[in-house]
Write a protein that holds these residues in place. Structure first.
Motif, short mmCIF file in Angstrom:
data_model
loop_
_atom_site.label_atom_id
_atom_site.label_comp_id
_atom_site.label_asym_id
_atom_site.label_seq_id
_atom_site.Cartn_x
_atom_site.Cartn_y
_atom_site.Cartn_z
N ALA A 1 17.75 1.24 5.95
CA ALA A 1 17.23 0.45 4.83
C ALA A 1 16.59 1.34 3.79
O ALA A 1 16.73 1.12 2.57
N GLY A 2 15.87 2.38 4.23
CA GLY A 2 15.27 3.34 3.30
C GLY A 2 16.30 4.08 2.50
O GLY A 2 16.15 4.29 1.29
N LEU A 3 17.37 4.50 3.15
CA LEU A 3 18.47 5.16 2.45
C LEU A 3 18.99 4.27 1.33
O LEU A 3 19.18 4.72 0.20
N LEU A 4 19.23 2.99 1.66
CA LEU A 4 19.76 2.06 0.66
C LEU A 4 18.77 1.85 -0.48
O LEU A 4 19.15 1.82 -1.66
N GLY A 5 17.49 1.68 -0.12
CA GLY A 5 16.48 1.43 -1.14
C GLY A 5 16.30 2.61 -2.08
O GLY A 5 16.22 2.44 -3.31
N ILE A 6 16.24 3.81 -1.55
CA ILE A 6 16.07 5.01 -2.38
C ILE A 6 17.31 5.25 -3.23
O ILE A 6 17.22 5.64 -4.40
N ALA A 7 18.48 5.00 -2.65
CA ALA A 7 19.73 5.21 -3.40
C ALA A 7 19.81 4.33 -4.64
O ALA A 7 20.36 4.74 -5.66
N MET A 8 19.27 3.12 -4.55
CA MET A 8 19.38 2.17 -5.66
C MET A 8 18.27 2.30 -6.69
O MET A 8 18.25 1.55 -7.67
N LEU A 9 17.36 3.24 -6.52
CA LEU A 9 16.33 3.46 -7.54
C LEU A 9 16.97 3.98 -8.83
O LEU A 9 17.89 4.80 -8.80
N SER A 10 16.46 3.53 -9.94
CA SER A 10 16.86 4.13 -11.22
C SER A 10 16.30 5.55 -11.27
O SER A 10 15.40 5.91 -10.50
N GLU A 11 16.82 6.36 -12.17
CA GLU A 11 16.32 7.73 -12.26
C GLU A 11 14.84 7.76 -12.66
O GLU A 11 14.08 8.61 -12.20
N ALA A 12 14.43 6.81 -13.50
CA ALA A 12 13.02 6.74 -13.89
C ALA A 12 12.15 6.37 -12.69
O ALA A 12 11.07 6.95 -12.49
N GLU A 13 12.60 5.41 -11.89
CA GLU A 13 11.84 5.02 -10.70
C GLU A 13 11.80 6.15 -9.69
O GLU A 13 10.75 6.42 -9.09
N PHE A 14 12.93 6.82 -9.52
CA PHE A 14 12.97 7.93 -8.57
C PHE A 14 12.00 9.03 -9.00
O PHE A 14 11.28 9.59 -8.17
N ASP A 15 11.98 9.34 -10.28
CA ASP A 15 11.07 10.38 -10.77
C ASP A 15 9.61 9.98 -10.58
O ASP A 15 8.75 10.82 -10.26
N GLU A 16 9.31 8.70 -10.75
CA GLU A 16 7.95 8.21 -10.55
C GLU A 16 7.50 8.43 -9.11
O GLU A 16 6.36 8.83 -8.85
N TYR A 17 8.39 8.18 -8.17
CA TYR A 17 8.04 8.27 -6.76
C TYR A 17 8.17 9.67 -6.18
O TYR A 17 7.39 10.05 -5.29
N PHE A 18 9.15 10.44 -6.64
CA PHE A 18 9.47 11.71 -5.99
C PHE A 18 9.42 12.91 -6.94
O PHE A 18 9.72 14.03 -6.52
N GLY A 19 9.05 12.69 -8.21
CA GLY A 19 8.99 13.80 -9.15
C GLY A 19 8.01 14.87 -8.75
O GLY A 19 8.25 16.07 -8.94
N ASP A 20 6.85 14.47 -8.17
CA ASP A 20 5.87 15.46 -7.74
C ASP A 20 6.42 16.34 -6.62
O ASP A 20 6.14 17.55 -6.56
#
Length: 301
Positions: free
Chosen positions: A89-108
């Motif tokens: 489920a985590g794989l699916l959820g992270i995969a579907m993040l927009s690039e902006a959302e992904f950067d917010e969560y994992f940019g650091d």
């Protein structure tokens, strides 16, 4: 590995597990996965009197027992971040993040990894820690809805639709799947923790610094990355998506079970899996993309 539930009362579940050496383990566990009794005539009760491989077979039986009770009875006996249904489920959820959302969560996390290779000073919360030691960065991921409340289970539903071949891992093209193709297997990232950092000095000493958690409940997934140069991959987003897939591989192997075909791929999964694969002869070095793997079946070892 094989399991049979032999009894249940208001406090515990009892079961018999047959390991890959045909040794029987009699196990009793509480509904949260706490093991209250474990006995096997094939292994010494005192861990100090067992070989490294014998200790691992005992641990495999415990991990498999928790998974078996979770799947057969629905109790939350598997540690949340070790549960393949949650990991998928985590794989699916992270995969579907927009690039902006992904950067917010994992940019650091990406920035911290870059610092290991761009000449920047690396801020580690441990005195005298060498940045060239084994450094593991972790971030906890909280999902909605609850991945354990699906029937059939998340992993089974997913593999029934998208199972691939060994040279075509499950993460390939995952972001091209349309949400309506998932038949309800859609998960949103509710929140992500701050970074946790684990340091291993290579001489048996480990230190862990925990970042703040955003929610007052257990996370569903823990992304774990050993320090590497993110410039070496085409997409850091896709690299993070692949981590839960490799973790699913590790979790099955550590139960003494052959991973589903779609997860038989080499790459960094879990720190625990790395430790076991590196130092126990029951496993090959699945964590390494450069290792030559002869079998995905832990029963053959």
């Amino acid at each position: 590995m094989d399991g049979l539930i032999t009894g249940e009362n208001d406090e515990r579940v009892g079961l018999s597990v047959i390991d890959n050496k045909d040794a029987e383990h009699l196990i009793e566990m509480e509904f949260d996965g706490t093991i209250k009794h474990h006995q096997s005539e094939s292994y010494a009760d005192n861990p100090a009197l067992r070989t490294r491989e014998e200790c691992e077979r005992v641990d495999q039986a415990r991990r498999f027992a928790r998974w078996h009770v979770y799947r057969e009875r629905g109790y939350d006996t598997v540690q949340p971040t070790e549960n393949p249904d949650r990991l998928l489920a985590g794989l699916l959820g992270i995969a579907m993040l927009s690039e902006a959302e992904f950067d917010e969560y994992f940019g650091d996390l990406e920035d911290q990894l870059h610092h290991h290779y761009d000449g920047s000073s690396i801020n580690l919360p441990f005195p005298n820690a060498d940045p060239d030691d084994a450094i593991i960065y972790q971030k906890d991921v909280y999902l909605t809805p609850d991945p354990t409340e699906f029937e059939p289970p998340v992993l089974d539903q997913y593999l029934a639709r998208f199972e691939g071949e060994p040279d075509s891992p499950v993460t390939g093209g995952i972001r091209d799947i349309e949400p309506d193709e998932m038949d309800g297997l859609t998960f949103e990232v509710e929140s992500v923790s701050e970074m946790h950092i684990l340091h291993n000095d290579g001489q048996g000493s480990e230190q862990v610094s925990h970042g703040d958690q955003p929610l007052d409940r257990d996370p569903d997934v823990r992304v774990e990355l050993m320090a590497f140069d993110p410039a070496s991959v085409d997409s850091f987003h896709q690299y993070v998506v692949s981590n839960p897939a490799y973790q699913i591989r590790d979790r099955f192997l550590l139960m003494g079970v052959k991973p589903p075909v779609a997860f038989r791929a080499q790459g960094w999964g879990t720190y625990e899996g790395f430790q076991c694969q590196k130092f126990c002869s029951l496993y090959e070095e699945y964590w390494s993309s450069e290792a030559e793997i002869t079998s995905w079946d832990p029963e053959t070892v």
